[in-house]
Each structure stands twice: as structure tokens, then as C-alpha cells.
Write a protein that holds these residues in place. Structure first.
Motif, short mmCIF file in Angstrom:
data_model
loop_
_atom_site.label_atom_id
_atom_site.label_comp_id
_atom_site.label_asym_id
_atom_site.label_seq_id
_atom_site.Cartn_x
_atom_site.Cartn_y
_atom_site.Cartn_z
N ILE A 32 0.82 -1.51 0.32
CA ILE A 32 -0.03 0.21 0.02
C ILE A 32 0.76 1.12 0.33
O ILE A 32 0.13 2.46 0.41
N SER A 33 2.43 0.82 0.56
CA SER A 33 3.36 2.40 0.50
C SER A 33 4.37 1.62 -0.12
O SER A 33 4.82 1.01 0.86
N ILE A 89 8.89 -0.87 2.35
CA ILE A 89 7.21 -1.28 1.52
C ILE A 89 6.29 -1.64 2.64
O ILE A 89 6.26 -1.44 4.44
N LYS A 144 5.67 -1.93 -6.63
CA LYS A 144 4.48 -1.55 -6.65
C LYS A 144 3.70 -1.59 -6.38
O LYS A 144 3.29 -2.09 -5.27
N VAL A 145 2.85 -0.08 -6.20
CA VAL A 145 1.67 -0.12 -4.82
C VAL A 145 0.50 -1.44 -5.73
O VAL A 145 0.33 -0.83 -6.86
#
Length: 365
Positions: A265-266, A273, A320-321
Motif C-alpha cells: 500500500i506504500s 515498503i 509497486k503499490v
């Protein structure tokens, strides 16, 4: 099966849990090959799912063990013939237990006690309902959690014999503190602990000319007790397995059947992460790591809160998100209890959901 090849995994929200049904079935069959059906009493505290109890029944399993009234009721709904509540009931639970007996007459319910005063109260309650109840005496062989000490077992037994509405049918012994990785050492310690209780049980059997049922052990000691014809074995974790047991009990060939799905999520920086798998999604009573990620086994858990898990990995440039991270829980039993549904996968495809029925403290009663 390669978990990441489940082709419709992306439709599932996260955090959530998936079950590979084929692996669970293999675990059940392995357990049934280790001990005769008449000596197999699986504990449902790990799965808490009606459909799984029905699968066990379809394979000939007639005896079960439970820890909560909800688990007891789930087994009543499943039509399980013989169910032990392996958790000494206190006053309110005694009343719920008796309602269970009335509501599910096709199931023979029993429970454990380690205390005369509590058992005497239960006896008086039984008198008011004109019921005689089967019970097991719980014995402490080193777990130091519940159970009467072996040195006081005979005294408690003979006090309990005077209670008119109590019928002592056996003894319950849990040795979950014994988790030695070396199988020979584990065998030795399990057998020594068991003998503390068994020597007293033998004395009672000779004195009263009666053979009692002995229910002993969990998953770590399952392979040991399976060799003892006097023991009904009651493993629970075997059905799903988890990372912790796969590490410390390599001789047991059960496989992890349940996985946690989470998403990024981030992306915090080049090394860190954040995932959406917080305390509410995975058991968090143990130190890190609480989950091992299949594609990032070297990931280091930095912090966790209710909805977040911060990981440190070697390089975040290819992350990646929204990316899915699939992990194996360190401790599966309380992880299951955090989820309302379990997503079932068969032949590489997510097909349907099973409700974790007994996660709630109450179903109907």
C-alpha cells in the motif's frame, strides 16, 4: 501447487486467507495414516469451519475436541457423535453447555475439570436438571496452565466419585510445552511427562477395575502418542500447519495449507515498503517474523500496527503499490480466528468461500 500460479487470485481483496484444499486433504490423510480412527480425536480450535468438520466426518472421524462453546455448537450442527470441551467451564459456560446438550441430542458432549469446588457446583447444577454428565479429569504434566498435578489426581478422583451426577470416563493430558526438534529427545520428554500421569491412572484402574479413556497431546506430540495404544490423539494444527511448526517439527510431514494474501500500500523508500497485513489480519502474539513471504523470504519486519506491516527488503525498485505478497503465518490458529471467511482454492483456482463459523464467541447458544 505453486501458490502464485493461482490464476484468479487478483480478484480477492486483502488482507485475506486462502486454503489450498488439496494440501489440507493430504494433511488429513497423513494424520489418519498415523493413528487408527478409534484413537483419533482432532481438535477443531485451528480450523473453526463447519465444512471441514463435515469432511472429517465423511472420512470416518467420530470424535472431536473443542475449546469454546461456539466450537462445540459448530460440531453439534455438524452432527458429530462425540465432542469433548477441553476447557474447564465456569458458571456461565456450564449453563450454555447444558443448553447445548438439550439442543443437540445426537451429540454426546463431555467436558474437563481439574478442581473439586467447580465440579461440585456443576454437580448441583446437573441435579437441578436431573442429568448425569460424563467428564474427564484434566492433568497437568508440565504445561502449567490447567490441570490437577499428578500427585493430587487420586485425591480429586475419589472426591469426585462421591458426586452423584458426575460420571468420570477418562483423563485429559495436554503437553503443548514439549516442542523439541530432535525427535528422539521429544519422544523421551513426552513419554516421561505422560508417565507422571499414567502411573496414577494405572493405580485407579487397578483399584476400581475399570479402563479409562486417555486423551493426550496436540500436534507436536502427535507422532509420539500415536504409538501408544492407550491414547486418543488430539492434534489440531496438523490440518493447516504453519511456519513455526514446519521449522521446529521437520519430522512431521504436514504441509502449510493456508496462506495470507496482502498487498503493498506504500513504498516508503529504496529499502522499505508497507503492506496491509496488520494485527487484525495475522496473529501478533509472537515476535517478528509473524509471516514469511514466499517471494521475499529475506524480508525483515520492521513494525506492525492494526492495519499496517512495514518490511525492509533488498530493493524496492521492482515493487509497486498493489503488488500481491503471499505469506505463511507463523501461528495459524489465532490467525484463522481473525478472518470471517476462508477462500478455498482447488486445482489452481479460487472457487468458493467457507465461513469461519466458530470465530465468534456465540453462534446460537
Amino acid at each position: 501447487m505453486i501458490i502464485k500460479e493461482i490464476h484468479n487470485l487478483s480478484i480477492l481483496d486483502s488482507p485475506s486467507i486462502i486454503l489450498i484444499r488439496e494440501i489440507m486433504e493430504e494433511n488429513i490423510n497423513l494424520a489418519l495414516n498415523m493413528v487408527p480412527l478409534e484413537r483419533f480425536r482432532p481438535h477443531v480450535k485451528t480450523n473453526k469451519i463447519l465444512e471441514i468438520c463435515e469432511i472429517l466426518k465423511s472420512k470416518g472421524v467420530n470424535k472431536f475436541k473443542a475449546s469454546t462453546i461456539s466450537e462445540l455448537e459448530m460440531l453439534g450442527i455438524a452432527g458429530a457423535p462425540d465432542v469433548l470441551l477441553a476447557h474447564q467451564p465456569t458458571f456461565v459456560k456450564m449453563e450454555r453447555f447444558l443448553k447445548m446438550i438439550h439442543s443437540y441430542p445426537g451429540t454426546k458432549f463431555s467436558c474437563i475439570f481439574d478442581n473439586y469446588e467447580n465440579l461440585n457446583y456443576f454437580n448441583e447444577l446437573l441435579k437441578s436438571f436431573k442429568i448425569t454428565q460424563d467428564i474427564y479429569i484434566d492433568i497437568n504434566v508440565g504445561m502449567n496452565r490447567t490441570g490437577v498435578s499428578p500427585s493430587h489426581l487420586i485425591t480429586l478422583f475419589e472426591e469426585a466419585l462421591k458426586l452423584d451426577n458426575i460420571n468420570i470416563i477418562g483423563f485429559h493430558i495436554y503437553d503443548g510445552h514439549i516442542r523439541e526438534t530432535d525427535i528422539d529427545e521429544r519422544n523421551r520428554i513426552v513419554n516421561e511427562a505422560f508417565q507422571q500421569a499414567y502411573s496414577k491412572i494405572e493405580t485407579l484402574e487397578k483399584k476400581y477395575n475399570k479402563k479409562f479413556i486417555i486423551i493426550a497431546g496436540g500436534s507436536p506430540s502427535f507422532s509420539v502418542h500415536a504409538q501408544n495404544p492407550r491414547v486418543e490423539c488430539s492434534p489440531g494444527t496438523f490440518i493447516f500447519w504453519d511456519w513455526k511448526y514446519s521449522k521446529i517439527l521437520p519430522d512431521l510431514n504436514f504441509k502449510c495449507a493456508v496462506y495470507v494474501i496482502s498487498r503493498v500500500i506504500s513504498i516508503i523508500n529504496s529499502k522499505k515498503i508497507c503492506l496491509d497485513v496488520g494485527h487484525k489480519a495475522i496473529a501478533s502474539e509472537n515476535p517478528f517474523p509473524r509471516i514469511i513471504f514466499l517471494d521475499f523470504p529475506e524480508a525483515k519486519s520492521i513494525s506492525q500496527s492494526e492495519e499496517h506491516l512495514v518490511l525492509e527488503i533488498e530493493d524496492t525498485s521492482n515493487v509497486k503499490v498493489g503488488d500481491i505478497f503471499i505469506g505463511i503465518p507463523d501461528h495459524i490458529c489465532p490467525t484463522i480466528a481473525l478472518h470471517e471467511y476462508l477462500h478455498v482454492v482447488e486445482k489452481g483456482e479460487y472457487l468458493y468461500d467457507w465461513k469461519v463459523m466458530a470465530k465468534n464467541r456465540k453462534i446460537n447458544i
